[in-house]
Design a protein around this motif. Structure first.
Motif, PDB file in Angstrom:
ATOM      1  N   LEU A 128       0.834  -1.201   0.000  1.00 17.44           N
ATOM      2  CA  LEU A 128       0.000   0.000   0.000  1.00 17.44           C
ATOM      3  C   LEU A 128       0.870   1.253   0.000  1.00 17.44           C
ATOM      4  N   GLN A 129       1.902   1.248   0.829  1.00 15.90           N
ATOM      5  CA  GLN A 129       2.804   2.392   0.912  1.00 15.90           C
ATOM      6  C   GLN A 129       3.429   2.680  -0.454  1.00 15.90           C
ATOM      7  N   GLN A 130       3.876   1.633  -1.132  1.00 11.83           N
ATOM      8  CA  GLN A 130       4.511   1.834  -2.437  1.00 11.83           C
ATOM      9  C   GLN A 130       3.524   2.413  -3.454  1.00 11.83           C
ATOM     10  N   CYS A 131       2.293   1.977  -3.395  1.00 11.04           N
ATOM     11  CA  CYS A 131       1.281   2.561  -4.289  1.00 11.04           C
ATOM     12  C   CYS A 131       1.125   4.053  -4.015  1.00 11.04           C
ATOM     13  N   PHE A 132       1.093   4.421  -2.740  1.00 11.43           N
ATOM     14  CA  PHE A 132       0.959   5.836  -2.390  1.00 11.43           C
ATOM     15  C   PHE A 132       2.202   6.631  -2.800  1.00 11.43           C
ATOM     16  N   VAL A 133       3.367   6.061  -2.598  1.00  9.37           N
ATOM     17  CA  VAL A 133       4.607   6.727  -3.029  1.00  9.37           C
ATOM     18  C   VAL A 133       4.587   6.912  -4.552  1.00  9.37           C
ATOM     19  N   ASP A 134       4.098   5.910  -5.255  1.00 10.72           N
ATOM     20  CA  ASP A 134       3.997   6.006  -6.719  1.00 10.72           C
ATOM     21  C   ASP A 134       3.012   7.088  -7.153  1.00 10.72           C
ATOM     22  N   MET A 135       2.164   7.523  -6.214  1.00  8.69           N
ATOM     23  CA  MET A 135       1.227   8.624  -6.480  1.00  8.69           C
ATOM     24  C   MET A 135       1.850   9.966  -6.080  1.00  8.69           C
ATOM     25  N   GLN A 136       3.169   9.956  -5.841  1.00  8.02           N
ATOM     26  CA  GLN A 136       3.930  11.154  -5.484  1.00  8.02           C
ATOM     27  C   GLN A 136       3.637  11.657  -4.069  1.00  8.02           C
TER      28      GLN A 136
END
Length: 184
Positions: A128-136
């Motif tokens: 989940l964290q990586q998805c959010f990071v990928d959203m900048q």
């Protein structure tokens, strides 16, 4: 016996054990009770598992693969992070999650189960964290969002009556929209 049948039967044992966990609780996951419920001899169990400890390890690994790794792989068929999160929601909604609550309750009294849950919870939150990071979204904020989102997922499972998927989606969207509104 060929490798396919051995693997298939081993998987059947693990799936059967998860059903027994949901129906009867962890106290039913003894070799004798499993064999009795399955209508087989202990030799059938020992053909696939050397002992109960290795069986429990295999059970938790199986559940991890099915309910974490498999879900993430399906979500990763989507390109963008928001689409991956939406796909993850769809995958979760399409599966029976009853074993999740029973495994978590089991972990309260069985330290080895708690160790497995720590690995699983860490993996799920990291995704989940990586998805959010990928959203900048900055890493610290993405970490917090992942924990909040994951806690929401776990908490929803505890509600009675269980909310339907539309309600869960609506609440998740509400929480997300308020969060993104505050971040902007």
């Amino acid at each position: 016996m060929n490798t396919y049948n051995k693997t298939n039967n081993r998987t059947q044992w693990l799936e059967f054990a998860l059903l027994q966990l949901v129906k009867h609780g962890p106290q039913h996951l003894t070799i004798a009770k499993l064999c009795d419920s399955k209508g087989v001899t202990k030799g059938s169990f020992y053909h696939h598992f050397k002992n109960r400890q290795l069986f429990i390890e295999a059970l938790m690994e199986h559940w991890y693969q099915q309910m974490t790794i498999n879900f993430i792989e399906q979500a990763n068929t989507e390109q963008g992070p928001l689409q991956r999160l939406e796909k993850l929601d769809q995958v979760i909604a399409s599966h029976d999650l009853q074993a999740e609550m029973h495994i978590r309750a089991w972990a309260l009294n069985e330290p080895i189960i708690a160790v497995h849950l720590e690995k699983i919870d860490t993996q799920r939150q990291a995704y989940l964290q990586q998805c959010f990071v990928d959203m900048q979204i900055p890493v610290c904020l993405a970490t917090d969002m992942a924990m909040i989102g994951y806690a929401q997922f776990l908490g929803m499972q505890q509600l009675h009556p269980k909310p339907d998927f539309a309600t869960i989606s609506r609440l998740a969207e509400l929480a997300s929209s308020k969060f993104f509104e505050d971040v902007s």
